[in-house]
Structure formats: C-alpha cells, structure tokens
Design a protein around this motif. Structure first.
Motif, PDB file in Angstrom:
ATOM      1  N   ARG A 174       0.808  -1.444  -0.030  1.00 50.65           N
ATOM      2  CA  ARG A 174       0.037  -0.033   0.141  1.00 50.65           C
ATOM      3  C   ARG A 174       0.839   1.189   0.095  1.00 50.65           C
ATOM      4  N   ALA A 175       1.849   1.119   0.675  1.00 46.64           N
ATOM      5  CA  ALA A 175       2.886   2.567   0.773  1.00 46.64           C
ATOM      6  C   ALA A 175       3.543   2.884  -0.504  1.00 46.64           C
ATOM      7  N   ARG A 176       3.918   1.720  -1.334  1.00 43.28           N
ATOM      8  CA  ARG A 176       4.694   1.606  -2.447  1.00 43.28           C
ATOM      9  C   ARG A 176       3.808   1.687  -3.585  1.00 43.28           C
ATOM     10  N   LEU A 177       2.515   1.337  -3.663  1.00 46.63           N
ATOM     11  CA  LEU A 177       1.811   1.383  -5.133  1.00 46.63           C
ATOM     12  C   LEU A 177       1.446   2.551  -5.569  1.00 46.63           C
ATOM     13  N   PRO A 178       1.190   3.760  -4.869  1.00 45.27           N
ATOM     14  CA  PRO A 178       1.318   4.989  -5.278  1.00 45.27           C
ATOM     15  C   PRO A 178       2.318   5.598  -6.146  1.00 45.27           C
ATOM     16  N   ASP A 179       3.478   5.328  -5.742  1.00 39.89           N
ATOM     17  CA  ASP A 179       4.631   5.692  -6.488  1.00 39.89           C
ATOM     18  C   ASP A 179       4.948   4.811  -7.651  1.00 39.89           C
ATOM     19  N   VAL A 180       4.545   3.469  -7.798  1.00 37.73           N
ATOM     20  CA  VAL A 180       4.447   2.618  -8.816  1.00 37.73           C
ATOM     21  C   VAL A 180       3.798   3.297  -9.999  1.00 37.73           C
ATOM     22  N   ILE A 181       2.564   3.521  -9.534  1.00 35.64           N
ATOM     23  CA  ILE A 181       1.419   4.140 -10.553  1.00 35.64           C
ATOM     24  C   ILE A 181       1.685   5.340 -11.019  1.00 35.64           C
ATOM     25  N   ASP A 182       2.275   6.338 -10.321  1.00 41.44           N
ATOM     26  CA  ASP A 182       2.914   7.748 -10.474  1.00 41.44           C
ATOM     27  C   ASP A 182       4.088   7.622 -11.496  1.00 41.44           C
TER      28      ASP A 182
END
Length: 191
Positions: A125-133
């Motif tokens: 959950r913490a890394r997913l926004p950065d992956v998508i961004d």
C-alpha cells in the motif's frame, strides 16, 4: 502472482531457498546440503528450496527460520521508509518478494503469518502510489534533459521494484498510452 501450478512467478517464488533445521537424522540425503555424501544429522542446518521445505515442515522432520528478506532488519527499514528498500535485491530470480512472502506465510502459524501479512500489505500500500505515479509520468522523466536528484531517486525506486510492482508498472504505462491515444482520436482531442 498466481498460486497456479503453471505460473512461472509461482515456480520462481517456490524455488527460493530457506534455512531448515532437521529434527531427526535423515539417511542418504546429504546431497541436499550442497553435495556432501552421507546422512543429514539431527540439528543440522540446511538451505533447501521452499517447495521441499513444505513437505519437511508439515511432516515435522524439520523447522525453518524466517528468511533474511523478512527479517527484523528489513521490517524496520520498511517501517521507516518503504520506498527506500530495494525489494528486487532481497530475493533473487526476478525479485518476487511479495510472492515469496505469501509462500512463507503458508508455513507459519497464525500470529506470525498475520504479522508477515501485515508487513506485505503495508509495504504494498505504501509503494503502490509511487509505482502508478512513476508509470504515468515515466516518459516525461526521460524527456527532460539532464538528471536531477528526483530523477535519480525515481530511477533507483524503479530498479528496486518487485516483480509484482513491475507488472503493475507495465499495466499502468499501457493504460496511460491507451488513454492518451483515445483522447487524441476523440472529438475533445481534435479541438
């Protein structure tokens, strides 16, 4: 990652080695310990693939220790800053850290399995926004001339992505390309 018999990711995750401590003497199986001939003695520590550890642990022939990719040191680093940990470097063969963690959870009792599940979920959950961004803006990162500290940090993050994160990164990139192509061919894009 699927737990499918034919899933390459599942096969790679199950082929990771973990350290097992044998509870009993096992005759004629010394080759499991890297080519030594003879027997495996009780209390011997041997690195064996996860698929074999299932059989040994469930048959109560051996115990296992939590592998280094899920040690307290790694958990502390993930709690401090999940983006800074190179998940791909923690496990070999394509870096399927989440898949390997799911397989390890199957060997654990309820409480440790829940703790590991919490670590995996919180990290994802913490890394997913950065992956998508980064997937959405990957082209613009390389379009600029020169490199800044932010670009270097983004590149380091991409290099450290787990196999699951790399798959999501690719899907998000494809989605962005298709959305852009759709917009450019629509009535709004022509105005």
């Amino acid at each position: 990652m699927d737990d499918d018999y034919y899933s390459i990711e599942s096969i790679l995750a199950e082929n990771q080695k973990i350290q097992c401590t044998f509870k009993i003497d096992v005759p004629e199986m010394g080759h499991l310990d890297g080519g030594k001939a003879g027997d495996i003695k009780a209390l011997s520590k041997v690195q064996i693939p996860l698929w074999l550890a299932y059989i040994l642990v469930y048959s109560d022939y051996a115990d296992f220790t939590i592998p280094p990719p899920f040690s307290a040191r790694v958990r502390n680093a993930l709690n401090a800053e999940p983006r800074s940990v190179r998940l791909s470097a923690l496990v070999g063969q394509g870096g399927w850290w989440y898949g390997f963690g799911r397989m390890i959870m199957n060997l654990l009792n309820d409480v440790p399995a829940e703790e590991l599940s919490g670590v995996l979920t919180k990290t994802f959950r913490a890394r997913l926004p950065d992956v998508i961004d980064q997937a959405q803006h990957f082209a613009s990162l390389h379009a600029t001339s020169g490199t800044s500290a932010g670009d270097a940090g983004a590149a380091a993050f991409r290099e450290g992505m787990d196999g699951t994160e790399r798959e999501l990164f690719q899907l998000a990139q494809d989605s962005a390309r298709r959305t852009k192509a759709w917009y450019e061919t629509s009535e709004r894009g022509r105005r």
